[in-house]
Every structure is written in structure tokens, then in C-alpha cells.
Design an enzyme around this catalytic site. Sequence first.
Site, PDB file in Angstrom:
ATOM      1  N   CYS A 162     -30.141 -10.612   2.989  1.00  0.00           N
ATOM      2  CA  CYS A 162     -30.646 -11.637   2.074  1.00  0.00           C
ATOM      3  C   CYS A 162     -32.128 -11.417   1.730  1.00  0.00           C
ATOM      4  O   CYS A 162     -32.449 -10.488   1.015  1.00  0.00           O
ATOM      5  CB  CYS A 162     -30.384 -13.023   2.652  1.00  0.00           C
ATOM      6  SG  CYS A 162     -30.369 -14.329   1.398  1.00  0.00           S
ATOM      7  N   GLN A 188     -34.097  -8.077  -0.012  1.00  0.00           N
ATOM      8  CA  GLN A 188     -35.061  -8.081  -1.114  1.00  0.00           C
ATOM      9  C   GLN A 188     -36.366  -7.410  -0.708  1.00  0.00           C
ATOM     10  O   GLN A 188     -36.989  -6.707  -1.511  1.00  0.00           O
ATOM     11  CB  GLN A 188     -35.304  -9.527  -1.557  1.00  0.00           C
ATOM     12  CG  GLN A 188     -34.066 -10.206  -2.131  1.00  0.00           C
ATOM     13  CD  GLN A 188     -34.179 -11.722  -2.152  1.00  0.00           C
ATOM     14  OE1 GLN A 188     -35.262 -12.292  -1.934  1.00  0.00           O
ATOM     15  NE2 GLN A 188     -33.065 -12.402  -2.406  1.00  0.00           N
ATOM     16  N   HIS A 203     -24.263 -12.823   3.250  1.00  0.00           N
ATOM     17  CA  HIS A 203     -24.358 -13.112   4.683  1.00  0.00           C
ATOM     18  C   HIS A 203     -23.117 -12.643   5.436  1.00  0.00           C
ATOM     19  O   HIS A 203     -22.131 -13.383   5.529  1.00  0.00           O
ATOM     20  CB  HIS A 203     -24.566 -14.616   4.907  1.00  0.00           C
ATOM     21  CG  HIS A 203     -25.936 -15.082   4.569  1.00  0.00           C
ATOM     22  ND1 HIS A 203     -26.945 -15.193   5.507  1.00  0.00           N
ATOM     23  CD2 HIS A 203     -26.488 -15.422   3.386  1.00  0.00           C
ATOM     24  CE1 HIS A 203     -28.058 -15.605   4.915  1.00  0.00           C
ATOM     25  NE2 HIS A 203     -27.807 -15.749   3.621  1.00  0.00           N
ATOM     26  N   GLU A 261     -22.673 -12.456   8.519  1.00  0.00           N
ATOM     27  CA  GLU A 261     -22.453 -13.254   9.730  1.00  0.00           C
ATOM     28  C   GLU A 261     -21.739 -14.569   9.427  1.00  0.00           C
ATOM     29  O   GLU A 261     -21.340 -15.288  10.345  1.00  0.00           O
ATOM     30  CB  GLU A 261     -23.791 -13.550  10.410  1.00  0.00           C
ATOM     31  CG  GLU A 261     -24.586 -14.709   9.846  1.00  0.00           C
ATOM     32  CD  GLU A 261     -25.211 -14.467   8.488  1.00  0.00           C
ATOM     33  OE1 GLU A 261     -25.680 -15.432   7.851  1.00  0.00           O
ATOM     34  OE2 GLU A 261     -25.237 -13.301   8.042  1.00  0.00           O
TER      35      GLU A 261
END
Length: 370
Positions: A258, A262, A344, A346
Site C-alpha cells: 500500500c 507507493q 492488502h 493480509e
Amino acid sequence: MKYQTNRKALLLLADGTIFYGKSVGNKEGTAFGEVCFNTGMTGYQEIFTDPSYYGQLMVTTNAHIGNYGGNNEETESDTVKISGLICKNFSYNYSRIRVDESLESFLDRNNLFVISDVDTRALVSYIRDNGAMNAVISTEVDDVEGLKKKLADVPNMHGLELASKVSTKEPYYFGDENASYKVAAVDLGIKKNILRNMAKRNMYIKVFPYNTPYEEMKAWNPDGFFLSNGPGDPEPLKEVIETAKNILADDMPLFGICLGHQIIALANGISTFKMHHGHRGINHPVLNHGTGKGEITSQNHGFAVNYDEASSNPDVEVTHKHLNDQTVMGLRMKNKNCFSVQYHPEAGPGPNDATYLFDEFLERMNKVSV
């Protein structure tokens, strides 16, 4: 069964648009932030405690919030991170075996102001058409002009550095100290489920504050580095971008999720931009270019990596893309031991289609240590 008589409340958007509702728990209050929406049908407690949502007013598209109560194990950080909550129906009564308290009680302990009975279908449609923007929720329904003046002073998310607001102040450890691999994690707003996924894969993690110098982390002699998720605009995080460049210069295994993804893009000279209304939910379709398979993913981001710059960079390969709008969802460096994803893996909440990425991180560290 519990019933409530609620105060009138409103949601005022930066463009002057107003949606009306009621305050949850008959409470007075006011909260500011950037309004955004999440399309997940479950996992509200994980969403509310996700540090990536810091500074945002959350609109839930599921019609019922609170119906399965709260569980102390289902938090992604120690406190609620959203600025306020906007929903259609708030359930004071809940039904579930694994429950510790009502959602109302959980949010009260975290001093979160909530409004319900809002036409969230119309609100989400408006955000999709007009974009995410700053807003205020309040019971001060008779002082719209005063709220407008206060709202005008709320900083825009573009250019806003927020990782420092949610990062740990001191390093801490997670997992089994006798694990085979040591990971230095830069905390930009890390979720607990990321740490759980690493720990169960034989990794011992030391979580460092966001602005920790590279040499300090390197002195711990880790086998790999991790750049976490987090809130805000990535571009102001100059120290973290420099840290990423130093890790890449040493060609250490590096994984980013995430905001960390970036940061890795920026370290490679690839720009980022603020999205119209972002991706937030647990049902986002992603194409894995390597396998040709689709993945249903959990996402939460309002900024993204420039696709044209990433695809034309000779040192970088775009490994994943979003099937709704073709935005960059994954990167791999061709000449360095580095990869990242925008979504994500996870979950917490969400599907587990992409947990293989933690296995890939493990494999990369294993190849270096052999």
C-alpha cells in the site's frame, strides 16, 4: 431490546452539499475529515482500527453496522483510527457467540462520533460522481455557516503527511525471537494482521518508527526489510523515500504494501497521484500478470502509482493491475530484490487470495541467506 431516541445530525461536504441523519447514542458531537466509503459487507471493526484510515470519515455501504458486536481480537491497531462514522442502520442489539461488547460500547471507549439514518446509497453515489472531499458530521444542525467556516480550515489530503501520526514512537518486536528470519519493518501505519502473517512464516519482526535512519535498522542485521501500509500522501515522506533508496542500493530483500508500495515507486522516480475517490473494500478484482489469474482483494488507498511511468521504467515491471480502472496494483524491480503491491494481501478483513505474497517474501530472503 434496546431502542434509542437520537439527536438530529448532518453531514456537510466541502462543496456545500448536506445529508441529514441522527447521532448514534443520542450524543452531541462534531468530527472532521475526508469522506470516503468502504464496500465491505463485514469486518467493520478491522476497518475502523486500520491506521490507513487516519483522518477520514468512513461511510459504510453495508446497510447494517454493529449487528455482530465487537471482539477485542478483531482490531488492526490499539485504537480506532477513523475520524468519524456514517452509516444507514446502526445496530444497538447484536447477536454473535464470539463477542466481547456492543459496537456502541467499543466506539464509546474510543470517543468516536457516529451518525446513522443517512441515505448512504445516495451519499456513495455522490462521492463516486464528485470525488472524495473534506466533510464534517455534527449535531450542530442549526449552525451550518459556522461549520462551513471550520471545514474550510481542514487541510486537504493531497500533500498531507500522516504516517507520523500513527507510527510507533519506539521500536518493538513481534513474533518468535528464535525464528529463522529477521525482518525490519518500517511502521507507516502497520496493521496487526501483516505482522501475524509474517510471524507464522518463521519471521521475527522488529517494527521501527517511520523516520528511523537506514543505518540504525541495518545494525540489527535483518534478512529483509518491509515498508508498511499507512495514511496520507506518500510524496511528503522524503525520509522514508531515502530509506527505500538505501535499502535498494544494498539490494536487500524489500517488500512494500500500500503506502510502502507507493514509497518504492517514488524511490524509482515514478510519481503518485491522488485518486478521484480511491479503492476501499474487500471485493476488488486484480489481475496477476505472472499467473494470468484474477485475485479478489482487500484494498484501502486514495493515492496510486502512475501507470505510464511505471510501465515505461526500464528497471520496473508492473506485475498486477486493477481490473476496474487498470491502475497499478503491483511492481517488481528487475535488477533488485524488491517487489510491492498496492492492495492488502493480509486482508483483515477480506479474502486470502494474495497471502502467497508473504511466501514470496520468505523465498526471497531464503535465497539471499543460502
